[in-house]
Scaffold this active site. Structure first.
Site, PDB file in Angstrom:
ATOM      1  N   LYS A   1       0.859  -1.187   0.000  1.00 48.51           N
ATOM      2  CA  LYS A   1       0.000   0.000   0.000  1.00 48.51           C
ATOM      3  C   LYS A   1       0.893   1.233   0.000  1.00 48.51           C
ATOM      4  O   LYS A   1       1.668   1.458   0.942  1.00 48.51           O
ATOM      5  CB  LYS A   1      -0.908  -0.031   1.235  1.00 48.51           C
ATOM      6  CG  LYS A   1      -1.916   1.101   1.322  1.00 48.51           C
ATOM      7  CD  LYS A   1      -2.822   0.884   2.539  1.00 48.51           C
ATOM      8  CE  LYS A   1      -3.838   1.996   2.698  1.00 48.51           C
ATOM      9  NZ  LYS A   1      -4.724   1.756   3.869  1.00 48.51           N
TER      10      LYS A   1
ATOM     11  N   ASP B   1     -14.745   2.118   8.641  1.00 51.79           N
ATOM     12  CA  ASP B   1     -14.942   2.339   7.201  1.00 51.79           C
ATOM     13  C   ASP B   1     -15.365   1.021   6.542  1.00 51.79           C
ATOM     14  O   ASP B   1     -14.703   0.516   5.637  1.00 51.79           O
ATOM     15  CB  ASP B   1     -13.626   2.853   6.593  1.00 51.79           C
ATOM     16  CG  ASP B   1     -13.805   3.371   5.169  1.00 51.79           C
ATOM     17  OD1 ASP B   1     -14.956   3.645   4.775  1.00 51.79           O
ATOM     18  OD2 ASP B   1     -12.788   3.492   4.453  1.00 51.79           O
TER      19      ASP B   1
END
Length: 246
Positions: A79, A214
């Protein structure tokens, strides 16, 4: 991302367009990605990973994800944070703060909804997401708190290669939870998945006081009979009092 799941409020076409904000934001260039990695590691990508796929698996507002292989053959995902994203988000928040007073007055919500407070909360959460070391520790804490739940998991972190701007973790070979047809073709019972997901989410709030903040479908995958939570950069925490109230 939130509104993409509210087909009860918005037309399907709008929801589909908003859905792209989950993982289909315009990607960084290969040069940008490799520059970030080179700056963080102090050496070329080829000297860190056995293989590195320049094609992103997914691209979101803060970072994008690439598949790679470690020298020992382990498959991972990398990432990579977008360069300058903190400054971009800070400017966005500043502009929204200026607009919030006008929006409250025009919409008539000023007496019941403090938009500035909402923006402060958003900025606080965003700053957590901008430090990938915080996300790495979130993953460890989440795994520990759910260690007795056999059907819940999250990716393991490769700490040797993780920095504040690069997060290297286990590759999850599974399917997003909203790929219903594919999951049912594999023999999964969506009713069972739904019940277990709800049960675990209640546990995160009422027992752990530490919950995924989230939880859109792009961040909840199914792999090997387990529900795997991804992207734990933004986590909610509760005081004992709030936990008991819930």
């Amino acid at each position: 991302q939130i509104m993409s799941m509210r087909a009860d409020i918005l037309p399907k076409e709008y929801c589909e367009e908003f859905r792209r904000l989950r993982t289909e934001v315009n990607p960084m260039t290969v040069a940008q990605v490799r520059e970030v990695l080179c700056e963080e590691y102090g050496q070329p990508v080829e000297e860190v990973f056995a293989t590195f796929d320049d094609r992103p698996v997914g691209s979101a507002s803060i970072a994008q994800v690439h598949r790679a292989t470690l020298p020992d053959g382990e498959e991972v995902v990398v990432k990579v944070q977008r360069p300058g994203i903190r400054d971009v988000m800070a400017r966005d928040i500043a502009l929204l703060r200026k607009l919030s007073g006008v929006a409250g007055a025009v919409s008539g919500t000023g007496d019941v909804l403090d938009l500035r407070m909402v923006l402060d909360e958003m900025w606080s959460a965003a700053q957590q997401e901008l430090d990938f070391m915080i996300e790495a520790h979130h993953l460890d804490e989440f795994r520990e708190k759910n260690s007795t739940v056999v059907y819940i998991d999250c990716p393991k972190i490769e700490y040797r290669l993780t920095t504040s701007k690069v997060l290297v973790m286990e590759y999850i070979d599974g399917l997003p939870i909203d790929h219903v047809d594919e999951l049912e073709a594999l023999g999964y019972d969506m009713e069972e998945i739904g019940a277990k997901l709800a049960d675990n989410y209640v546990k995160q709030i009422t027992e752990d006081a530490f919950f995924h903040a989230d939880p859109h479908p792009g961040n909840i995958w199914i792999r090997g009979g387990q529900i795997v939570y991804l992207d734990l950069g933004m986590m909610g925490t509760l005081t004992d009092r709030d936990r008991m109230l819930f």
